[in-house]
Design an enzyme around this catalytic site. Sequence first.
Site: not given
Ligand code: FPP
Length: 252
Positions: A75, A135, A41, A24, A37, A73, A28, A69-71
């Site tokens: 965004r 792994l 990522h 998470d 955003r 979608w 931010r 996550s399923t949630e």
């Molecule tokens: C949460 O941060 C993060 C996500 C919803 C996406 C995580 C995905 C990756 C790191 C992509 C890479 C993964 C693979 C397997 C290729 P947030 O956006 O909710 O952060 P915030 O709470 O600060 O807004």
Amino acid sequence: MPSKTDLPLPQLDNVPRHIAIIMDGNGRWAKKRGLTRLAGHRSGTENLRRIIRACVEFGVQYLTIYAFSTENWGRPADEVEGLMHILEEVIDKELNDLHEEGVQLRHIGRLEQLNPTLRSKVEHSVEITKENHRLILCIAWNYGGRDEIVCAIRNMMKDGVKPEDVTDELVSSYLFTAGIPDPDLIIRTSGEMRISNFLIWQASYSEWYVTPTLWPDFDREELYTALSSFSQRERRFGKLSDSENELIQNAD
Ligand code: FPP
């Protein structure tokens, strides 16, 4: 001079066999830097590569990451599309290296809602790495803990399982995580204290490490700190500790 990230760290005892991470804080992290955003990522994805390497180095056998996550979608469409694109890019660019490094890829969640190209890329990467054991990297993508339990119940009913035959083990064998041990340690970055529909069945006795560090900044040293913290904990699984049992026995 070796960089901070290359410095050898003392051997850990009692390394968790399975760690699961709620990655998470990408949004931010990006906001703080005036970036989009998606840039957050992307930075989170680069960090994932470093953390996979560190898990291999520290002897972790299973790593599960909560990536979509399923949630999620719900965004904005460009963020959802961007995340799907990141997954596809990671498979295209990283699969060979991960395979050579002995990483087995597994997917948990539902693939049927992904576009057919991405879906077949995920299936292909799972197939070609299935004999690797250095792994096991389990990617939760379009995953929700409740959805997983709903699917398991539906499949048990379809298979005509009798109510008296439903046990813990049987339910576990119907989950997306069938065959994967429950996580010993769950790490959540960015300070939120919630489970967010992640591994809700499997997390029954997991230890937690929650850190204010945002995911792109969660580095090898902090992973080591999380593992050290785990190694000092006494897991009781609802029972008494060995020392408490000993006291009781001596008192009898
Ligand atoms: C949460 O941060 C993060 C996500 C919803 C996406 C995580 C995905 C990756 C790191 C992509 C890479 C993964 C693979 C397997 C290729 P947030 O956006 O909710 O952060 P915030 O709470 O600060 O807004």
